[in-house]
Design an enzyme around this catalytic site. Structure first.
Site, PDB file in Angstrom:
ATOM      1  CG  ASP A  12      -2.034   0.990   1.138  1.00 20.92           C
ATOM      2  OD1 ASP A  12      -2.434   1.333   0.009  1.00 20.92           O
ATOM      3  OD2 ASP A  12      -2.517   1.455   2.196  1.00 20.92           O
ATOM      4  N   GLY A  15      -0.311   5.469  -4.337  1.00 20.33           N
ATOM      5  CA  GLY A  15      -0.986   6.706  -4.742  1.00 20.33           C
ATOM      6  C   GLY A  15      -0.443   7.901  -3.982  1.00 20.33           C
ATOM      7  CD1 TRP A  17       6.908   6.860  -2.538  1.00 16.49           C
ATOM      8  CD2 TRP A  17       6.501   7.153  -4.722  1.00 16.49           C
ATOM      9  NE1 TRP A  17       8.127   6.915  -3.179  1.00 16.49           N
ATOM     10  CE2 TRP A  17       7.899   7.094  -4.530  1.00 16.49           C
ATOM     11  CE3 TRP A  17       6.011   7.333  -6.014  1.00 16.49           C
ATOM     12  CZ2 TRP A  17       8.813   7.214  -5.582  1.00 16.49           C
ATOM     13  CZ3 TRP A  17       6.924   7.460  -7.058  1.00 16.49           C
ATOM     14  CH2 TRP A  17       8.302   7.394  -6.833  1.00 16.49           C
ATOM     15  CG  HIS A  29      -0.758   2.156  -9.085  1.00 14.82           C
ATOM     16  ND1 HIS A  29      -0.832   1.752  -7.773  1.00 14.82           N
ATOM     17  CD2 HIS A  29      -1.887   2.872  -9.327  1.00 14.82           C
ATOM     18  CE1 HIS A  29      -1.971   2.194  -7.249  1.00 14.82           C
ATOM     19  NE2 HIS A  29      -2.625   2.881  -8.175  1.00 14.82           N
ATOM     20  CD1 TRP A  61     -12.741  -5.615  -8.594  1.00 15.47           C
ATOM     21  CD2 TRP A  61     -12.801  -4.975 -10.729  1.00 15.47           C
ATOM     22  NE1 TRP A  61     -12.255  -6.654  -9.359  1.00 15.47           N
ATOM     23  CE2 TRP A  61     -12.285  -6.287 -10.681  1.00 15.47           C
ATOM     24  CE3 TRP A  61     -12.930  -4.364 -11.977  1.00 15.47           C
ATOM     25  CZ2 TRP A  61     -11.887  -6.994 -11.816  1.00 15.47           C
ATOM     26  CZ3 TRP A  61     -12.539  -5.085 -13.109  1.00 15.47           C
ATOM     27  CH2 TRP A  61     -12.025  -6.375 -13.024  1.00 15.47           C
ATOM     28  CG  LEU A 123       8.749 -17.769  -2.837  1.00 15.68           C
ATOM     29  CD1 LEU A 123       8.804 -17.654  -1.302  1.00 15.68           C
ATOM     30  CD2 LEU A 123       9.194 -16.445  -3.462  1.00 15.68           C
ATOM     31  NE  ARG A 175      -2.742  -1.072   4.632  1.00 12.19           N
ATOM     32  CZ  ARG A 175      -4.001  -1.163   4.256  1.00 12.19           C
ATOM     33  NH1 ARG A 175      -4.776  -2.056   4.806  1.00 12.19           N
ATOM     34  NH2 ARG A 175      -4.509  -0.349   3.355  1.00 12.19           N
ATOM     35  NE  ARG A 181      -7.653   1.193   5.735  1.00 15.00           N
ATOM     36  CZ  ARG A 181      -7.511   2.523   5.906  1.00 15.00           C
ATOM     37  NH1 ARG A 181      -7.713   3.064   7.086  1.00 15.00           N
ATOM     38  NH2 ARG A 181      -7.196   3.304   4.887  1.00 15.00           N
ATOM     39  CD  GLU A 194       3.912 -12.225  16.176  1.00 21.34           C
ATOM     40  OE1 GLU A 194       3.972 -11.035  16.515  1.00 21.34           O
ATOM     41  OE2 GLU A 194       3.511 -13.129  16.938  1.00 21.34           O
TER      42      GLU A 194
HETATM   43  C1  IPE Z   1      -1.741   0.251  -3.157  1.00 20.77           C
HETATM   44  O1  IPE Z   1      -1.574   1.597  -3.236  1.00 20.77           O
HETATM   45  C2  IPE Z   1      -2.036  -0.392  -4.472  1.00 20.77           C
HETATM   46  C3  IPE Z   1      -3.439  -0.748  -4.650  1.00 20.77           C
HETATM   47  C4  IPE Z   1      -4.364  -0.638  -3.767  1.00 20.77           C
HETATM   48  C5  IPE Z   1      -3.819  -1.275  -5.929  1.00 20.77           C
HETATM   49  P1  IPE Z   1      -2.770   2.638  -3.182  1.00 20.77           P
HETATM   50  O2  IPE Z   1      -3.185   2.934  -4.578  1.00 20.77           O
HETATM   51  O3  IPE Z   1      -3.856   2.189  -2.299  1.00 20.77           O
HETATM   52  O4  IPE Z   1      -2.022   3.874  -2.578  1.00 20.77           O
HETATM   53  P2  IPE Z   1      -2.578   4.879  -1.487  1.00 20.77           P
HETATM   54  O5  IPE Z   1      -2.953   4.056  -0.303  1.00 20.77           O
HETATM   55  O6  IPE Z   1      -3.737   5.574  -2.086  1.00 20.77           O
HETATM   56  O7  IPE Z   1      -1.411   5.767  -1.224  1.00 20.77           O
HETATM   57  C1  IPE Z   2      -5.483  -2.604   0.158  1.00 23.39           C
HETATM   58  O1  IPE Z   2      -5.178  -1.276  -0.035  1.00 23.39           O
HETATM   59  C2  IPE Z   2      -5.420  -3.339  -1.134  1.00 23.39           C
HETATM   60  C3  IPE Z   2      -4.106  -3.432  -1.769  1.00 23.39           C
HETATM   61  C4  IPE Z   2      -2.993  -2.935  -1.320  1.00 23.39           C
HETATM   62  C5  IPE Z   2      -4.073  -4.183  -2.962  1.00 23.39           C
HETATM   63  P1  IPE Z   2      -6.312  -0.151  -0.153  1.00 23.39           P
HETATM   64  O2  IPE Z   2      -5.609   1.128  -0.300  1.00 23.39           O
HETATM   65  O3  IPE Z   2      -7.266  -0.518  -1.234  1.00 23.39           O
HETATM   66  O4  IPE Z   2      -7.051  -0.271   1.227  1.00 23.39           O
HETATM   67  P2  IPE Z   2      -7.846   0.829   2.052  1.00 23.39           P
HETATM   68  O5  IPE Z   2      -8.820   1.449   1.103  1.00 23.39           O
HETATM   69  O6  IPE Z   2      -6.841   1.803   2.558  1.00 23.39           O
HETATM   70  O7  IPE Z   2      -8.487   0.065   3.158  1.00 23.39           O
HETATM   71 MG    MG Z   3      -4.169   2.461  -0.299  1.00 26.89          MG
END
Ligand code: IPE
Ligand code: IPE
Ligand code: MG
Length: 253
Positions: A12, A15, A17, A29, A61, A123, A175, A181, A194
């Site tokens: 995560d 976006g 970043w 991404h 989605w 792996l 995470r 979460r 853990e």
């Molecule tokens: C994780 O990065 C990648 C996906 C969920 C596909 P995010 O796109 O959720 O990035 P943030 O959390 O908005 O920074």
């Molecule tokens: C979780 O990230 C899903 C992935 C990293 C693929 P999200 O960015 O979608 O999760 P929320 O919205 O912060 O819970």
């Molecule tokens: Mg995210």
């Protein structure tokens, strides 16, 4: 040797970043996808048995269509680019999630890579794509009922009906990106994992930080409900069962 064998990662922060650098989210991404190969390699070097990466959730989605299509494009690119390396490194690859919703071309690539790596013994690399844990659990229950009408389901049955039962329970869930979460990721398999939350956003995550986290977590005492650490969850459950029968012998509970 570390007791951490199966690591799952919520990748995560892509976006945020990018936004922090005044770039579009998709840039995050793209940069993030480059990190995936390094972490897979590190997992292999560390001798992990399984690595499960959360790449796209069922809830993702709902994001803008351009962002969703970039993520699909990156998945396809990964499948093409990494094929040789996965084969050379004896990695067994699988995608879990509702992949029937992806483009037929991508589904074919996934199937091809899964087939070609099926007999590999190294792996176990899993990509959770279009994945949601609640959906995985309800699918497992429905499949079980269909195949075993009228039978009660137990925990081992549910284990067996998951997408990839051979990877088993998760030992460590990391995470990145600072949120604390689970976001519908491996709810069943994380029961005794853990948890480690790092503020590092996924594009900045490095093999070095990954190794340090595993090292750090290896020192934690995993008690599995017992008063001190056991060999594992299985051991603890067996002890619990034997205590139960000793204690309640002849007593109605
Ligand atoms: C994780 O990065 C990648 C996906 C969920 C596909 P995010 O796109 O959720 O990035 P943030 O959390 O908005 O920074
Ligand atoms: C979780 O990230 C899903 C992935 C990293 C693929 P999200 O960015 O979608 O999760 P929320 O919205 O912060 O819970
Ligand atoms: Mg995210």
């Amino acid at each position: 040797m570390s007791n951490i064998k199966h690591v799952a990662i919520i990748m995560d922060g892509n976006g945020r970043w990018a936004t922090k650098r005044y770039r579009p989210r998709v840039w995050g991404h793209i940069r993030g996808s480059a990190v995936v190969s390094d972490i897979v390699q590190a997992a292999d070097d560390l001798g992990l048995r399984a690595l499960t990466l959360y790449a796209f959730s069922t809830e993702n989605w709902s994001r803008p269509i351009e962002e969703v299509s970039t993520l699909f494009r990156l998945l396809k690119k990964f499948l093409l680019k990494e094929k040789m390396r996965l084969l050379a490194n004896n990695v067994q690859f699988k995608v879990i999630g509702e992949i029937q919703n992806l483009a037929p071309e991508t589904i074919a690539l996934i199937k091809e890579l899964e087939d070609e790596t099926r007999s590999n013994t190294g792996l176990k690399l899993t990509f959770a794509f279009s994945y949601g844990s609640r959906s995985e659990i309800t699918r497992a229950v429905n499949l079980f009922q269909e195949q075993n009408p009228g039978k009660m389901m137990n925990e081992t049955d549910l284990d067996r009906y998951m997408y990839r039962p051979e990877t088993g329970d998760v030992d460590l869930m990391i995470r990145t990106g600072g949120e604390q979460r689970i976001s519908n990721f491996l709810l069943w398999q994380l029961a005794y994992a853990e948890l480690y939350f790092t503020p590092t956003k996924w594009p900045d995550f490095t093999p070095l930080e990954f190794k340090k986290i595993i090292e750090n977590v290896s020192y934690r005492e995993r008690r599995f409900g017992n008063v001190n650490s056991q060999t594992g969850l299985e051991d603890s459950l067996m002890k619990a069962e034997s205590n139960k029968s000793t204690l309640f012998k002849g007593v109605n509970v």
